[in-house]
Design a protein around this motif. Sequence first.
Motif, PDB file in Angstrom:
ATOM      1  N   SER A   1      -8.036   0.929  -5.732  1.00  0.00           N
ATOM      2  CA  SER A   1      -9.480   0.798  -4.738  1.00  0.00           C
ATOM      3  C   SER A   1      -8.911  -0.105  -3.559  1.00  0.00           C
ATOM      4  O   SER A   1      -8.052  -0.824  -3.655  1.00  0.00           O
ATOM      5  N   ILE A   2      -9.635   0.054  -2.358  1.00  0.00           N
ATOM      6  CA  ILE A   2      -9.362  -0.840  -1.014  1.00  0.00           C
ATOM      7  C   ILE A   2      -9.288  -2.379  -1.329  1.00  0.00           C
ATOM      8  O   ILE A   2      -8.631  -3.090  -1.041  1.00  0.00           O
TER       9      ILE A   2
ATOM     10  N   ARG B   1       0.857  -1.157   0.085  1.00  0.00           N
ATOM     11  CA  ARG B   1       0.112  -0.006   0.018  1.00  0.00           C
ATOM     12  C   ARG B   1       0.717   1.404  -0.077  1.00  0.00           C
ATOM     13  O   ARG B   1       0.231   2.227  -0.177  1.00  0.00           O
TER      14      ARG B   1
ATOM     15  N   LYS C   1     -15.152   2.814   3.340  1.00  0.00           N
ATOM     16  CA  LYS C   1     -14.297   3.927   4.101  1.00  0.00           C
ATOM     17  C   LYS C   1     -13.930   3.534   5.345  1.00  0.00           C
ATOM     18  O   LYS C   1     -12.669   3.686   5.577  1.00  0.00           O
TER      19      LYS C   1
ATOM     20  N   LEU D   1      -7.367   6.218  -1.260  1.00  0.00           N
ATOM     21  CA  LEU D   1      -7.571   4.863  -1.986  1.00  0.00           C
ATOM     22  C   LEU D   1      -8.805   4.573  -2.611  1.00  0.00           C
ATOM     23  O   LEU D   1      -8.916   4.021  -3.505  1.00  0.00           O
ATOM     24  N   LEU D   2      -9.694   5.441  -1.867  1.00  0.00           N
ATOM     25  CA  LEU D   2     -11.004   5.256  -2.549  1.00  0.00           C
ATOM     26  C   LEU D   2     -11.700   6.188  -3.519  1.00  0.00           C
ATOM     27  O   LEU D   2     -12.835   6.443  -3.596  1.00  0.00           O
TER      28      LEU D   2
ATOM     29  N   GLU E   1     -11.238   0.858   5.087  1.00  0.00           N
ATOM     30  CA  GLU E   1      -9.682   1.665   4.691  1.00  0.00           C
ATOM     31  C   GLU E   1      -9.141   2.068   6.027  1.00  0.00           C
ATOM     32  O   GLU E   1      -8.063   2.410   6.221  1.00  0.00           O
TER      33      GLU E   1
END
Length: 527
Positions: free
Chosen positions: A61-62, A39, A99, A46-47, A102
């Motif tokens: 994306s996560i 990561r 969310k 990320l979202l 994450e």
Amino acid sequence: MACSSPASSNRSSTVLSLLADSPFTLQELEQLLSLYNGREGHDNGLLQHSLISGDLGKEGSIIWLLVSSCSHRPGAQKEDALTHRAQLAGRFLPLTFLKTLETAIFHSEESCYLTKNPEVNDIALLSFFEAMAICTGRRGPGPVIDFLYDSAISNGAARASELVRLCYLLGLKSSLLSSLAESDEIMEREEIFRFDELPQPLVASLVRHVNICNQDQNKNEGETIVSRPQFREWINCSTPLLASTLPTFLHYLLFMENPFPSTRIVPFRFPDLGKQPSVFFGSDPYSSLHFCFGSLSPSLCSKWYQLFSLDHCGSGFAGILEAILGYDGPMVIIIGAKGGGIFGAFTSSKWKVSGDFYGAGDCFLYSIHPCVNVYRPTGIRSNYMFCNPSSRVVFNDGRAHGIGFGGTTDSPRLFIPDSSSLDEDAFCRAGAYDTTYDQGPLIPMGGSHLEDRVQIDRLEIWGVGDEDFISKALQSRDFQKTITEANVRKAQTVTDKGTFVDDLTSGLIAAKLWDHRNHAIDRDACG
């Protein structure tokens, strides 16, 4: 001599500390460390891309990051396979859940989930591993329930419908990923999953719990606001397997090549009826009714084997006796009432003919429609179950004749009577109160029901467990049948009438001699 950087040294120290006391296997730790390292290089958003449109298969994306960093699948098609897997896993999941996931995993230094360890130096890495331990259920169900609650908060509140919807979606996604884990072929299977369905009986159950806690009556069920303690208590008391939906989802997402760990949380699985016919369950193996049953007990998240059905095993009580006597394993009784309502009982104790109660504390009563309610033992009394057919005695013994749960032997709380026509003139008792099980209604209030008595419309009995367990339970039942049939043959040729009467009244002969022909007919009808 090359010197390692302080960050690298801190990370090595943290990893060694984790190895000493970790809920993960060495292979899982390696995969998670790969995820943590992978990561790096992504920004904090990320979202940000494409989440609103629901396209979760792209890098960034996560879900894609979780899948790509933890999968060790070889092959030239790995990239396409991972993208497809991420799309299947992430599509339809709520944005608030993604969310929260994450934040918990990658930014949990500020999260309430973090348990700090002052002996390690890399706090960020420690935070990451602790968050993963919590979300995968390695810290028990309590923190998972809190995470599910936080994941459903919208505009500052968590609503009953959204909490139930999230758990249902995670259960569906777990089953989808599990099916992919069993096959190397990557195929589109979403069409068999109804992601737009909502298990309304579970919503009604959570709303009922909130109303009892608040001493209120909220008419707008789906919009009922649920507090964190109320959600915790509802899952712990009524639907404990909902706490397994998130850990099961993450396991198949991250470690799908590995067996599910023996931790404090058992995996959530939809009840597996195979292709057996049922008057309660349709052709959809992932329906909301399946999900409701699976949420009640680990024993119900397994294979089911039909022992009896009123629909094709005959309507006489003799058929029920043939199905349950001697069966040495967990079973669930499902009753559908004329006028509405589905309810029943679960037990794992071996059925036997007796005028007195027996059983164990894992029995429970339940209603499943229109509202899920679970009534577990109170610990005050142990009147769990009994089976007292009229054939056991030659005189009126003052006890109810049939099978019952709770209450007393003359007035059980849940009772199926010994009748030759259960679907016509027999009334099933379904009371709301006794001292063995928690209080609450088994049947819908009002309607066409006569107080605590209902007419039986549908009735099925299922053995539950893994294949080996069910096979052994059936062998035990067959052995019991052999003994019973031997007793019947003995009774047919007996010359000592006094001995025969003693055997009959003591329960050694489990059926009336003149009912033996009906027993055989019912047994043949059930296969």
